[in-house]
Design an enzyme around this catalytic site. Structure first.
Site, PDB file in Angstrom:
ATOM      1  CG  HIS A  90       2.184   4.929   9.923  1.00 20.55           C
ATOM      2  ND1 HIS A  90       3.298   4.305  10.373  1.00 20.55           N
ATOM      3  CD2 HIS A  90       1.149   4.786   9.843  1.00 20.55           C
ATOM      4  CE1 HIS A  90       2.492   3.128  10.517  1.00 20.55           C
ATOM      5  NE2 HIS A  90       0.942   2.864  10.117  1.00 20.55           N
ATOM      6  CD  GLU A  91      -2.127   6.869  10.426  1.00 21.01           C
ATOM      7  OE1 GLU A  91      -2.242   6.112   9.678  1.00 21.01           O
ATOM      8  OE2 GLU A  91      -1.646   6.558  10.674  1.00 21.01           O
ATOM      9  CG  HIS A 134      -1.100   3.408   5.585  1.00 20.47           C
ATOM     10  ND1 HIS A 134      -1.592   2.145   5.597  1.00 20.47           N
ATOM     11  CD2 HIS A 134      -0.860   3.666   7.479  1.00 20.47           C
ATOM     12  CE1 HIS A 134      -1.101   1.338   7.392  1.00 20.47           C
ATOM     13  NE2 HIS A 134      -0.818   2.371   8.050  1.00 20.47           N
TER      14      HIS A 134
END
Length: 150
Positions: free
Chosen positions: A70-71, A74
């Protein structure tokens, strides 16, 4: 899973990045013990990923890999100059493409920390709260009945 050293953590994030995004992770990743309600965060100004070490200790490896993915969504979108925020369509598409979670599950140590329990006099709906509720001001959300303390 035990906590990894800084070098091992970087290697794990870089390996996940190469496997799912086919790109290397070139910046810094650290643990942040102050994170409470989230598994990690990406700071675009510093190009830094901060991960919650409690998730590595309390959850299984798949959950932690999901947080890293998920990170990295980004991170890679920010590096490419695309929309990297949760509301952006590019971000949502990359989450789906890499099978990354939108949110992380709550920590087992944070579950069931309710101190106050209320019940509706009419329908019997039970409300559990961390903070005290003034029952003279609030009513049941289902039927508008009176609440009382259990």
């Amino acid at each position: 899973m035990a906590l990894l050293s800084e070098g091992e953590l970087y290697k794990l994030v870089n390996d996940v990045s190469k496997k799912y995004f086919h790109k290397p992770f070139m910046d810094k990743v650290v643990y942040n013990n102050r994170l409470r309600t989230t598994g990690g965060r990406y700071l675009p100004q510093k190009k830094l990923i901060e991960l919650n070490p409690k998730y590595m200790l309390e959850m299984d490896e798949n959950e932690y890999i999901g947080i890293i993915k998920h990170e990295l969504c980004h991170y890679h979108l920010h590096i490419e100059g695309k929309g990297y925020q949760h509301r952006d369509p590019e971000f949502k598409a990359l989450l789906q493409k890499t099978n990354s979670p939108r949110y992380c599950n709550p920590l087992p140590s944070n579950r069931n920390t309710y101190k106050h329990t209320y019940k509706c006099k009419n329908c019997g709906q039970i409300y559990r709260r961390k903070r005290r509720v003034d029952i003279s001001k609030y009513r049941c959300g289902k039927c508008k009945g009176e609440l009382y303390v259990l």
